[in-house]
Write an enzyme that holds these catalytic residues in place. Sequence first.
Site, PDB file in Angstrom:
ATOM      1  N   THR A  61       2.415   2.383   6.500  1.00  0.00           N
ATOM      2  CA  THR A  61       1.114   1.827   6.542  1.00  0.00           C
ATOM      3  C   THR A  61       0.539   2.109   5.300  1.00  0.00           C
ATOM      4  O   THR A  61       0.834   2.695   4.407  1.00  0.00           O
ATOM      5  CB  THR A  61       0.483   1.886   7.906  1.00  0.00           C
ATOM      6  OG1 THR A  61      -0.738   0.988   7.870  1.00  0.00           O
ATOM      7  CG2 THR A  61       0.130   3.439   8.209  1.00  0.00           C
ATOM      8  N   LYS A  65       2.613   0.944   1.409  1.00  0.00           N
ATOM      9  CA  LYS A  65       3.487  -0.234   1.342  1.00  0.00           C
ATOM     10  C   LYS A  65       4.040  -0.463   0.024  1.00  0.00           C
ATOM     11  O   LYS A  65       5.331  -0.977  -0.058  1.00  0.00           O
ATOM     12  CB  LYS A  65       2.996  -1.341   1.897  1.00  0.00           C
ATOM     13  CG  LYS A  65       2.803  -1.159   3.558  1.00  0.00           C
ATOM     14  CD  LYS A  65       2.175  -2.469   4.171  1.00  0.00           C
ATOM     15  CE  LYS A  65       1.819  -2.080   5.569  1.00  0.00           C
ATOM     16  NZ  LYS A  65       1.447  -3.249   6.317  1.00  0.00           N
ATOM     17  N   ASN A  86       7.343  -2.082   4.870  1.00  0.00           N
ATOM     18  CA  ASN A  86       6.687  -1.242   6.028  1.00  0.00           C
ATOM     19  C   ASN A  86       7.618  -0.803   7.159  1.00  0.00           C
ATOM     20  O   ASN A  86       7.297  -0.236   7.953  1.00  0.00           O
ATOM     21  CB  ASN A  86       5.668  -2.311   6.611  1.00  0.00           C
ATOM     22  CG  ASN A  86       6.627  -3.193   7.635  1.00  0.00           C
ATOM     23  OD1 ASN A  86       7.378  -3.777   7.195  1.00  0.00           O
ATOM     24  ND2 ASN A  86       6.028  -3.588   8.815  1.00  0.00           N
ATOM     25  N   GLY A 142      -8.431 -11.445   0.571  1.00  0.00           N
ATOM     26  CA  GLY A 142      -7.788 -10.177   0.345  1.00  0.00           C
ATOM     27  C   GLY A 142      -6.579 -10.379  -0.584  1.00  0.00           C
ATOM     28  O   GLY A 142      -5.703 -11.412  -0.411  1.00  0.00           O
ATOM     29  N   GLY A 144      -4.393  -7.281  -1.110  1.00  0.00           N
ATOM     30  CA  GLY A 144      -3.664  -6.076  -1.158  1.00  0.00           C
ATOM     31  C   GLY A 144      -1.952  -5.874  -0.451  1.00  0.00           C
ATOM     32  O   GLY A 144      -1.408  -7.047  -0.479  1.00  0.00           O
ATOM     33  N   GLY A 145      -1.666  -4.923  -0.082  1.00  0.00           N
ATOM     34  CA  GLY A 145      -0.356  -4.944   0.653  1.00  0.00           C
ATOM     35  C   GLY A 145      -0.129  -5.774   1.639  1.00  0.00           C
ATOM     36  O   GLY A 145       1.002  -6.284   1.699  1.00  0.00           O
ATOM     37  N   GLY A 244      -3.970 -10.494  14.878  1.00  0.00           N
ATOM     38  CA  GLY A 244      -2.670 -10.153  14.723  1.00  0.00           C
ATOM     39  C   GLY A 244      -1.823  -9.261  15.474  1.00  0.00           C
ATOM     40  O   GLY A 244      -0.777  -8.764  15.354  1.00  0.00           O
TER      41      GLY A 244
END
Length: 266
Positions: A61, A65, A86, A142, A144-145, A244
């Site tokens: 996490t 990642k 992940n 966003g 990001g990863g 999620g």
Amino acid sequence: MKHYGLIGFPLSHSFSKKYFTEKFITEKIADCVYDLYPLENINDLPKLLHENPHLCGLNVTIPHKVSVLKYLDWIEHDAKTAGAVNCIRITSESPVLAAFSGEVGIQGHDFRLEGYNTDIYGFDMSISPLLTNKHDTALILGDGGAARAVKCVLDNKGITYKCVTRKPFPGNILFSDLTAKDIKENKLIINTTPVGTHPNVDDCPPIPYEAITDEHLLFDLIYNPEQTLFLKKGAEQGATTKNGYEMLVLQAEKAWEIWSSKEKHP
């Protein structure tokens, strides 16, 4: 005893430990245990692996990642495309074969590290039943990863997208520049940022919520709280919404499937 766990930093809130501990009890899997391994610096991964020789699999996490890739002997196709991993399967097999396949892993270890991105599977299976022909373009909040798995799924489905970020990046839209027209033109909006996560439940990404309609689908990678302010504001405008949680469960089950598999990769 087979050991599994989660690396990342910080690890104050872990879905994975609770989920797998309960799974092992419920399904009477007696020879397995799941622990947290707070790892502030990814360069400490080899040391962690040598100190825990019974590790058979790791979840990965924030913030590792992407940075974990350099330590892997083999990376699954979609994970490589996404540029984020992940889930790691650890086997005692020598990584020599990996060298012949063109992958570069860390040298001189007596185990093999295989990288996967089960977020891709989890997101795909979770969002697919909700998609209609109106969802042919998307806004990803966003970059990001977490956004990498989302991008991979949208690419595979032929859905074009733009990322919305706080800082300028070529091709992205700034939150401060996002207009009602952008919202109306993109009926699929996916939040990959941590904004709105417990305990900051009164926060939400700054977008023109008034432009959302009942044709919109809002998906939030956050699962705690169950309904983020982002989803609440969307639902108030008539949008279909989903959090999620199912994605997390699906990615966890896919990780277990990978760890339990006897399949050998080149």
